[in-house]
Design a protein around this motif. Sequence first.
Motif, short mmCIF file in Angstrom:
data_model
loop_
_atom_site.label_atom_id
_atom_site.label_comp_id
_atom_site.label_asym_id
_atom_site.label_seq_id
_atom_site.Cartn_x
_atom_site.Cartn_y
_atom_site.Cartn_z
N ARG A 157 0.84 -1.20 0.00
CA ARG A 157 0.00 0.00 0.00
C ARG A 157 0.87 1.25 0.00
O ARG A 157 2.00 1.23 0.50
N LEU A 158 0.29 2.34 -0.52
CA LEU A 158 1.02 3.60 -0.62
C LEU A 158 0.11 4.77 -0.32
O LEU A 158 -0.99 4.88 -0.87
N VAL A 159 0.55 5.65 0.57
CA VAL A 159 -0.05 6.96 0.78
C VAL A 159 1.07 7.97 0.68
O VAL A 159 2.18 7.73 1.18
N LEU A 160 0.82 9.10 0.03
CA LEU A 160 1.86 10.12 -0.18
C LEU A 160 1.57 11.37 0.65
O LEU A 160 0.43 11.66 1.00
N VAL A 161 2.64 12.08 0.96
CA VAL A 161 2.55 13.36 1.68
C VAL A 161 3.30 14.40 0.85
O VAL A 161 4.48 14.18 0.51
N ASP A 162 2.65 15.52 0.51
CA ASP A 162 3.35 16.53 -0.28
C ASP A 162 4.22 17.40 0.62
O ASP A 162 4.26 17.22 1.84
N GLU A 163 4.93 18.34 0.02
CA GLU A 163 5.90 19.15 0.76
C GLU A 163 5.24 20.07 1.78
O GLU A 163 5.90 20.59 2.68
N LYS A 164 3.92 20.23 1.68
CA LYS A 164 3.18 21.05 2.63
C LYS A 164 2.57 20.22 3.76
O LYS A 164 1.84 20.75 4.60
N GLY A 165 2.84 18.91 3.73
CA GLY A 165 2.33 18.03 4.77
C GLY A 165 0.94 17.51 4.51
O GLY A 165 0.33 16.87 5.38
N ARG A 166 0.41 17.73 3.31
CA ARG A 166 -0.93 17.26 2.97
C ARG A 166 -0.87 15.84 2.42
O ARG A 166 0.05 15.48 1.69
N ILE A 167 -1.89 15.06 2.76
CA ILE A 167 -1.89 13.63 2.47
C ILE A 167 -2.69 13.35 1.20
O ILE A 167 -3.77 13.90 0.98
N ALA A 168 -2.15 12.47 0.35
CA ALA A 168 -2.83 12.04 -0.87
C ALA A 168 -3.03 10.53 -0.81
O ALA A 168 -2.08 9.78 -0.61
N ASP A 169 -4.29 10.10 -0.99
CA ASP A 169 -4.59 8.68 -0.91
C ASP A 169 -4.44 7.99 -2.26
O ASP A 169 -4.02 8.59 -3.25
N GLY A 170 -4.83 6.71 -2.30
CA GLY A 170 -4.68 5.94 -3.52
C GLY A 170 -5.47 6.48 -4.69
O GLY A 170 -5.03 6.35 -5.85
N ASP A 171 -6.63 7.08 -4.44
CA ASP A 171 -7.43 7.62 -5.54
C ASP A 171 -6.68 8.73 -6.28
O ASP A 171 -6.68 8.79 -7.51
N GLN A 172 -6.04 9.63 -5.52
CA GLN A 172 -5.31 10.73 -6.14
C GLN A 172 -4.11 10.19 -6.94
O GLN A 172 -3.82 10.65 -8.05
N ILE A 173 -3.43 9.20 -6.37
CA ILE A 173 -2.26 8.63 -7.05
C ILE A 173 -2.68 7.92 -8.33
O ILE A 173 -2.06 8.08 -9.39
N MET A 174 -3.76 7.12 -8.24
CA MET A 174 -4.25 6.43 -9.44
C MET A 174 -4.72 7.42 -10.49
O MET A 174 -4.52 7.22 -11.70
N GLY A 175 -5.36 8.51 -10.04
CA GLY A 175 -5.82 9.52 -10.98
C GLY A 175 -4.67 10.14 -11.75
O GLY A 175 -4.77 10.36 -12.97
N LEU A 176 -3.56 10.41 -11.05
CA LEU A 176 -2.39 10.98 -11.71
C LEU A 176 -1.79 10.01 -12.72
O LEU A 176 -1.52 10.36 -13.87
N ILE A 177 -1.59 8.76 -12.29
CA ILE A 177 -0.96 7.78 -13.18
C ILE A 177 -1.85 7.50 -14.38
O ILE A 177 -1.37 7.41 -15.52
N ALA A 178 -3.16 7.36 -14.16
CA ALA A 178 -4.07 7.08 -15.27
C ALA A 178 -4.06 8.20 -16.30
O ALA A 178 -4.01 7.95 -17.51
N THR A 179 -4.10 9.44 -15.82
CA THR A 179 -4.09 10.58 -16.74
C THR A 179 -2.79 10.63 -17.52
O THR A 179 -2.78 10.87 -18.74
N ARG A 180 -1.67 10.40 -16.83
CA ARG A 180 -0.36 10.43 -17.48
C ARG A 180 -0.23 9.32 -18.50
O ARG A 180 0.20 9.54 -19.64
N TRP A 181 -0.62 8.11 -18.12
CA TRP A 181 -0.50 6.98 -19.04
C TRP A 181 -1.43 7.13 -20.25
O TRP A 181 -1.07 6.75 -21.36
N ALA A 182 -2.62 7.67 -20.04
CA ALA A 182 -3.54 7.88 -21.16
C ALA A 182 -2.95 8.86 -22.15
O ALA A 182 -3.04 8.67 -23.37
N ARG A 183 -2.34 9.92 -21.62
CA ARG A 183 -1.72 10.93 -22.48
C ARG A 183 -0.58 10.33 -23.29
O ARG A 183 -0.35 10.71 -24.45
N GLU A 184 0.13 9.38 -22.68
CA GLU A 184 1.27 8.74 -23.35
C GLU A 184 0.88 7.54 -24.19
O GLU A 184 1.73 6.90 -24.82
#
Length: 447
Positions: free
Chosen positions: A246-273
Motif C-alpha cells: 500500500r502507498l499513501v503520499l505526503v506533499d511538501e506542505k504536509g498534505r496527504i494524498a490517498d490511492g485515488d489521487q495517485i491512481m488519478g495521476l498515473i491514469a491521466t499520465r499513461w492515457a496521455r502517453e
Amino acid sequence: MSKDLFGTDGVRGRANSWPMTAELALKLGTAAGRYFRRDAQDHRVVIGKDTRLSGYMIEYALTAGFASTGMNVFLLGPVPTPAVGYLTHSLRADVGVMISASHNPAEDNGIKLFGPDGFKLSDQAEAGIEKLMRDGVTLAAPENIGRATRFEDARGRYVEYAKTTFPSGLRLDGLKVVVDCANGAAYRTAPAVLWELGAEVVAIGVDPNGRNINSECGSTHPNAAANKVLETGAHLGICLDGDADRLVLVDEKGRIADGDQIMGLIATRWAREGRLQGNALVATVMSNLGLERHLADQGIELKRTSVGDRYVVETMRADGHNLGGEQSGHIVMTDYATTGDGLIGALQFLASMVETGQSASDLARVFNPVPQSLINVRFADGQAPLETDAVQQAIADGEKQLGSNGRLLIRKSGTEPLIRVMGECTDEALLKSVLEKVVNAVKSATA
C-alpha cells in the motif's frame, strides 16, 4: 466449491488463535503443497514474511507442511509482498507465500498465496486447497521429503528489479524524500532503492522489533511522515504499510494524498502517453466519486469491482487493463508487478515530479474529492447485523435521501469483524445525518 477459511486477502486473524495457529499453518502448507505439485521433480515454494514476531512460528509450520509433500522451500525472510509475487515467477516456483496481516496491528497475522504466475490465487484455487485440508492428503515418501533453504539474495533481487521500473536516464538527485516503512517488510528495501536512484533519504519506521509494525506509523498513520516532511523540508513523503503493498503520499506542505489521487495521476499520465490499456482504470466501489468524474472528463473509464485488490487484478487480467487499485493505497501496475506495490507506485509519482519539474503538491491534487466518510462498527462472532430489517430499512431510507447527489456503501469487512459504513455526498450535512442513522441502526443490531 465453497470457501470457509480464505477471506478477501488470504487467511487472517489474531496470532496463536484460530485460524492463525501453527497447527492450521501446517495443514495449509501440506494442502497447498499437494495442490500445486506439478509433474516435474523439482517442486518449489518461496515463503516471505513481514516483521511480526509470530512470523517465525507460522513460517516454520508452513515449511514443515510443504516439505512433507515433497516441496523444496526457499525462505526469503522479511520482504515486501510484491517481492514474493515477483520471486515466485522469477524462481519458477510452483507457489509463493507471504506471511503478513498487511496494515493490521502486530497481534494479527495472515497467509497470502500466489500461483506460479506470481498472481494471487483465484477463489477456485483457494476452495480446492480448503477441500484438501478437510479431506487430507498423501504425504511424500521419506526419500522425497523436501528441503528448506534460506534464500539470501531475495532483498537484493527485488531492489534491482524495482529500480528498473523507474524511467531510464532519470535520477532523483536534488530530491529529499521521507520514507516511512511502518517498521515492516520494506524497512531495508525501500530506503535502498530511493538512495541508489539518487535521492536524499530520510527513513522512519525502520526499526522493527516484532511488535511495532504499523504502530503509529506507515500508511495507516501518515501524520508521522507528514511531521517529518515539514521538519526536514522534504519534497515528498512516502508511507508504506506493513507488507509494503500500500502507498499513501505526503506533499511538501504536509498534505496527504490517498490511492485515488495517485491512481488519478498515473491514469491521466499513461492515457496521455498512450500507455493506458483499454483506456480504463480499475478500482473498487470504495473509490471516490470525484475520481470517477475526473476520469470521465478525460475520456477515461472507471471500472469498479468488489473491495479487495485481488478482485481488481482479476478484472484487469480478464479485460486487458494494466492499471488498477484501491483508495486505501493498493496501486496495481501489471506492466511492473503482479500485485499492489507501494514502492513502485511511489517511483511512478517521483518520475512525474522529475519529468515535469512540478512539486508534489501540484501533482498530488488531481481532482476535488466528493465529501466521503467511513465509519467502522465492530460486531461479535455469530452476529449478522446487515441482515436485520432495521438496518436494511435505514440503508434504503439513506439512499433515497442522498438521491443522485451521493451514494452509500455498507459492507462487512473481509479481514476484520467490522461493518464498514461509507457514504459520499456533495452536501456534507446531509451525509452526516444519513450516516448517523445507518450507524445507529447497525449498533443497535450488534447490542
